[in-house]
Design an enzyme around this catalytic site. Structure first.
Site, PDB file in Angstrom:
ATOM      1  N   ASP A  44      21.346   3.271  43.429  1.00  0.00           N
ATOM      2  CA  ASP A  44      21.895   1.909  43.418  1.00  0.00           C
ATOM      3  C   ASP A  44      21.694   1.306  42.036  1.00  0.00           C
ATOM      4  O   ASP A  44      20.575   0.965  41.651  1.00  0.00           O
ATOM      5  CB  ASP A  44      21.176   1.047  44.462  1.00  0.00           C
ATOM      6  CG  ASP A  44      21.748  -0.369  44.506  1.00  0.00           C
ATOM      7  OD1 ASP A  44      22.740  -0.575  45.230  1.00  0.00           O
ATOM      8  OD2 ASP A  44      21.240  -1.253  43.781  1.00  0.00           O
ATOM      9  N   TYR A  49      22.120  -4.035  35.095  1.00  0.00           N
ATOM     10  CA  TYR A  49      20.849  -3.340  34.857  1.00  0.00           C
ATOM     11  C   TYR A  49      20.857  -2.600  33.515  1.00  0.00           C
ATOM     12  O   TYR A  49      19.820  -2.084  33.095  1.00  0.00           O
ATOM     13  CB  TYR A  49      20.540  -2.326  35.983  1.00  0.00           C
ATOM     14  CG  TYR A  49      20.510  -2.914  37.382  1.00  0.00           C
ATOM     15  CD1 TYR A  49      20.469  -4.296  37.603  1.00  0.00           C
ATOM     16  CD2 TYR A  49      20.528  -2.092  38.504  1.00  0.00           C
ATOM     17  CE1 TYR A  49      20.460  -4.822  38.880  1.00  0.00           C
ATOM     18  CE2 TYR A  49      20.510  -2.617  39.793  1.00  0.00           C
ATOM     19  CZ  TYR A  49      20.493  -3.993  39.968  1.00  0.00           C
ATOM     20  OH  TYR A  49      20.478  -4.515  41.242  1.00  0.00           O
ATOM     21  N   LYS A  74      27.624  -2.378  40.669  1.00  0.00           N
ATOM     22  CA  LYS A  74      28.005  -3.757  41.005  1.00  0.00           C
ATOM     23  C   LYS A  74      28.647  -4.434  39.808  1.00  0.00           C
ATOM     24  O   LYS A  74      28.220  -4.202  38.660  1.00  0.00           O
ATOM     25  CB  LYS A  74      26.779  -4.576  41.443  1.00  0.00           C
ATOM     26  CG  LYS A  74      25.897  -3.854  42.425  1.00  0.00           C
ATOM     27  CD  LYS A  74      24.683  -4.662  42.848  1.00  0.00           C
ATOM     28  CE  LYS A  74      23.666  -3.762  43.527  1.00  0.00           C
ATOM     29  NZ  LYS A  74      22.779  -3.048  42.613  1.00  0.00           N
ATOM     30  N   HIS A 107      28.375  -8.451  42.647  1.00  0.00           N
ATOM     31  CA  HIS A 107      26.928  -8.658  42.594  1.00  0.00           C
ATOM     32  C   HIS A 107      26.507 -10.024  43.166  1.00  0.00           C
ATOM     33  O   HIS A 107      25.516 -10.120  43.893  1.00  0.00           O
ATOM     34  CB  HIS A 107      26.454  -8.531  41.140  1.00  0.00           C
ATOM     35  CG  HIS A 107      25.050  -8.042  41.016  1.00  0.00           C
ATOM     36  ND1 HIS A 107      24.629  -7.225  40.014  1.00  0.00           N
ATOM     37  CD2 HIS A 107      23.953  -8.259  41.778  1.00  0.00           C
ATOM     38  CE1 HIS A 107      23.343  -6.961  40.159  1.00  0.00           C
ATOM     39  NE2 HIS A 107      22.911  -7.582  41.225  1.00  0.00           N
TER      40      HIS A 107
HETATM   41  N1  LIG Z   1      22.027  -7.051  44.666  1.00  0.00           N
HETATM   42  C1  LIG Z   1      21.071  -7.725  44.070  1.00  0.00           C
HETATM   43  O1  LIG Z   1      21.230  -8.896  43.696  1.00  0.00           O
HETATM   44  C2  LIG Z   1      19.764  -7.054  43.825  1.00  0.00           C
HETATM   45  C3  LIG Z   1      18.659  -7.806  43.416  1.00  0.00           C
HETATM   46  C4  LIG Z   1      17.441  -7.151  43.213  1.00  0.00           C
HETATM   47  C5  LIG Z   1      17.366  -5.787  43.432  1.00  0.00           C
HETATM   48  N2  LIG Z   1      18.468  -5.057  43.808  1.00  0.00           N
HETATM   49  C6  LIG Z   1      18.388  -3.599  44.047  1.00  0.00           C
HETATM   50  O2  LIG Z   1      17.329  -3.334  44.942  1.00  0.00           O
HETATM   51  C7  LIG Z   1      16.455  -2.393  44.355  1.00  0.00           C
HETATM   52  C8  LIG Z   1      15.034  -2.589  44.842  1.00  0.00           C
HETATM   53  O3  LIG Z   1      14.563  -3.878  44.539  1.00  0.00           O
HETATM   54  P1  LIG Z   1      13.455  -4.175  43.405  1.00  0.00           P
HETATM   55  O4  LIG Z   1      13.540  -3.114  42.383  1.00  0.00           O
HETATM   56  O5  LIG Z   1      13.652  -5.572  42.982  1.00  0.00           O
HETATM   57  O6  LIG Z   1      12.069  -4.148  44.158  1.00  0.00           O
HETATM   58  P2  LIG Z   1      11.351  -3.258  45.298  1.00  0.00           P
HETATM   59  O7  LIG Z   1      12.061  -1.989  45.530  1.00  0.00           O
HETATM   60  O8  LIG Z   1      11.086  -4.161  46.428  1.00  0.00           O
HETATM   61  O9  LIG Z   1       9.953  -2.969  44.616  1.00  0.00           O
HETATM   62  C9  LIG Z   1       9.812  -2.212  43.457  1.00  0.00           C
HETATM   63  C10 LIG Z   1       8.397  -2.398  42.958  1.00  0.00           C
HETATM   64  O10 LIG Z   1       7.478  -1.914  43.922  1.00  0.00           O
HETATM   65  C11 LIG Z   1       6.703  -0.863  43.375  1.00  0.00           C
HETATM   66  N3  LIG Z   1       6.658   0.209  44.387  1.00  0.00           N
HETATM   67  C12 LIG Z   1       7.619   1.085  44.721  1.00  0.00           C
HETATM   68  N4  LIG Z   1       7.216   1.887  45.716  1.00  0.00           N
HETATM   69  C13 LIG Z   1       5.957   1.503  46.012  1.00  0.00           C
HETATM   70  C14 LIG Z   1       5.006   1.962  46.955  1.00  0.00           C
HETATM   71  N5  LIG Z   1       5.285   2.970  47.763  1.00  0.00           N
HETATM   72  N6  LIG Z   1       3.791   1.344  46.993  1.00  0.00           N
HETATM   73  C15 LIG Z   1       3.498   0.320  46.160  1.00  0.00           C
HETATM   74  N7  LIG Z   1       4.375  -0.167  45.240  1.00  0.00           N
HETATM   75  C16 LIG Z   1       5.602   0.428  45.174  1.00  0.00           C
HETATM   76  C17 LIG Z   1       7.424  -0.399  42.124  1.00  0.00           C
HETATM   77  O11 LIG Z   1       6.497   0.012  41.153  1.00  0.00           O
HETATM   78  P3  LIG Z   1       6.614   1.465  40.454  1.00  0.00           P
HETATM   79  O12 LIG Z   1       7.956   1.527  39.787  1.00  0.00           O
HETATM   80  O13 LIG Z   1       5.476   1.473  39.503  1.00  0.00           O
HETATM   81  O14 LIG Z   1       6.470   2.473  41.561  1.00  0.00           O
HETATM   82  C18 LIG Z   1       8.114  -1.677  41.676  1.00  0.00           C
HETATM   83  O15 LIG Z   1       7.254  -2.477  40.927  1.00  0.00           O
HETATM   84  C19 LIG Z   1      16.628  -2.644  42.858  1.00  0.00           C
HETATM   85  O16 LIG Z   1      16.105  -1.616  42.068  1.00  0.00           O
HETATM   86  C20 LIG Z   1      18.119  -2.800  42.786  1.00  0.00           C
HETATM   87  O17 LIG Z   1      18.762  -1.546  42.824  1.00  0.00           O
HETATM   88  C21 LIG Z   1      19.658  -5.683  44.008  1.00  0.00           C
END
Ligand SMILES: NC(=O)c1ccc[n+]([C@@H]2O[C@H](COP(=O)([O-])OP(=O)(O)OC[C@H]3O[C@@H](n4cnc5c(N)ncnc54)[C@H](OP(=O)(O)O)[C@@H]3O)[C@@H](O)[C@H]2O)c1
Length: 306
Positions: A44, A49, A74, A107
């Protein structure tokens, strides 16, 4: 890899790697290659990004053919509009080194301009260049507005979804309309693993807090896209298909909802300042500022508080 059938028959994996905040210079390609090696088949990404080229390198490094992958990207706010959406799409294809996308999302909603964007996306879909089209951060009123002006119902709505913020009404609405929900920031950018109630449930199932949260979202039939730069956590996050949460535990997690969004005003100001810096104050910045203010005050970005 478990999949869900979208409203147009396309199979979408239930889990993918999110790559927001993974740096273009090496970090993103390593994470993508590691995820694919460990069974992920969905990535994704997004124009915003700034790492689509790195994603392409990661897929190439993995050796897994493009046809086995499911790639989501997106369209950014400053790319919205009929002509600019098409231009943006072709640039994304070029950066991702592919000749089609599996899923292309808007997005963020952006008032009437979103309708022009959607028209362009419908045409690209009908030309066979995108297997499924969808939206992100759309509330019920955004979707209703789109429905009354579109030919194709979105296949997916990607929204903020985690224990402190899962939009129950939108969840029911999307299920009723056949729109698949996908959860962004499912781990609350890492903060969710510290929630005491989640830790307690994790001990009972002998799983990690992250696995409990991801499993909870999966049992709600919502697609998950956790981000990680660590191979261990990439493996941990995908290892959620061998156990089942009892109804009672599902209810306990659901009860944690506070409608507390991770997207607050401060984040948007930082984002705008970063864009100002990158764009060196050219005229795009005025369009961007206008669209951010417009979407915040006219169309609304946050879900309504219960
Ligand atoms: N459509 C939108 O507007 C929108 C907005 C935000 C995000 N997104 C998408 O959603 C995806 C996920 O959201 P996000 O990146 O914001 O946050 P997330 O997936 O909720 O969390 C990622 C964070 O958690 C840590 N993490 C990952 N696995 C873990 C585990 N098993 N235990 C403890 N910590 C863990 C990661 O650190 P490490 O990297 O050090 O493991 C990172 O700091 C994004 O990458 C993006 O593709 C979309």
């Amino acid at each position: 890899m478990l999949t869900v059938k979208l409203n147009n028959g396309v199979e979408m994996p239930f889990i993918g790697l999110g790559v927001f905040r993974l740096d273009e210079n090496g970090e993103v390609e390593k994470a993508v290659a590691s995820a694919i090696k460990n069974g992920y088949r969905m990535i994704d990404t997004a124009y915003m990004y700034h790492n689509e080229a790195g994603v392409a390198r990661g897929i190439q490094m993995s050796g897994v053919p493009r046809s086995e992958m499911f790639i989501t990207s997106k369209i950014g706010n400053d790319q919205q509009g009929y002509e600019s959406a098409k231009e943006a799409f072709y640039q994304t294809l070029k950066d991702l080194k592919t000749d089609y996308l599996d899923l292309y999302l808007i997005h963020w909603p952006l008032g009437k301009k979103t309708l022009e964007t959607w028209k362009a996306m419908e045409e690209l879909y009908e030309e066979g260049l995108i297997r499924a089209i969808g939206v992100s951060n759309f509330q019920i009123y955004h979707l209703k507005f789109l429905f009354s002006n579109c030919r194709i119902v979105p296949a997916v709505n990607q929204v903020e979804f985690h224990p402190f913020h899962w939009p129950a009404e939108l969840y029911d609405f999307c299920r009723e309309k056949g729109i698949q929900l996908a959860a962004w920031s499912p781990l609350m950018i890492g903060k969710a693993v510290k929630i005491p109630e989640i830790k307690k449930i994790a001990r009972v199932y002998q799983k990690t807090p992250a696995q409990i949260i991801l499993r909870w979202i999966h049992q709600k039939r919502v697609v998950i896209i956790p981000k990680s730069s660590s191979t261990n956590r990439i493996i941990e996050n995908v290892s959620i298909f061998g156990f089942v949460l009892e109804n009672e535990d599902m209810t306990k997690i659901e009860a944690l909802n506070k409608n507390e969004s991770l997207v607050d005003g401060r984040d948007r100001i930082i984002y705008l300042l970063e864009m100002l810096w990158k764009l060196k104050f050219n005229k795009t910045i005025y369009r961007l500022l206008f669209s951010a203010i417009y979407s915040r005050f006219t169309f609304g970005l946050k879900s309504k508080r219960a």
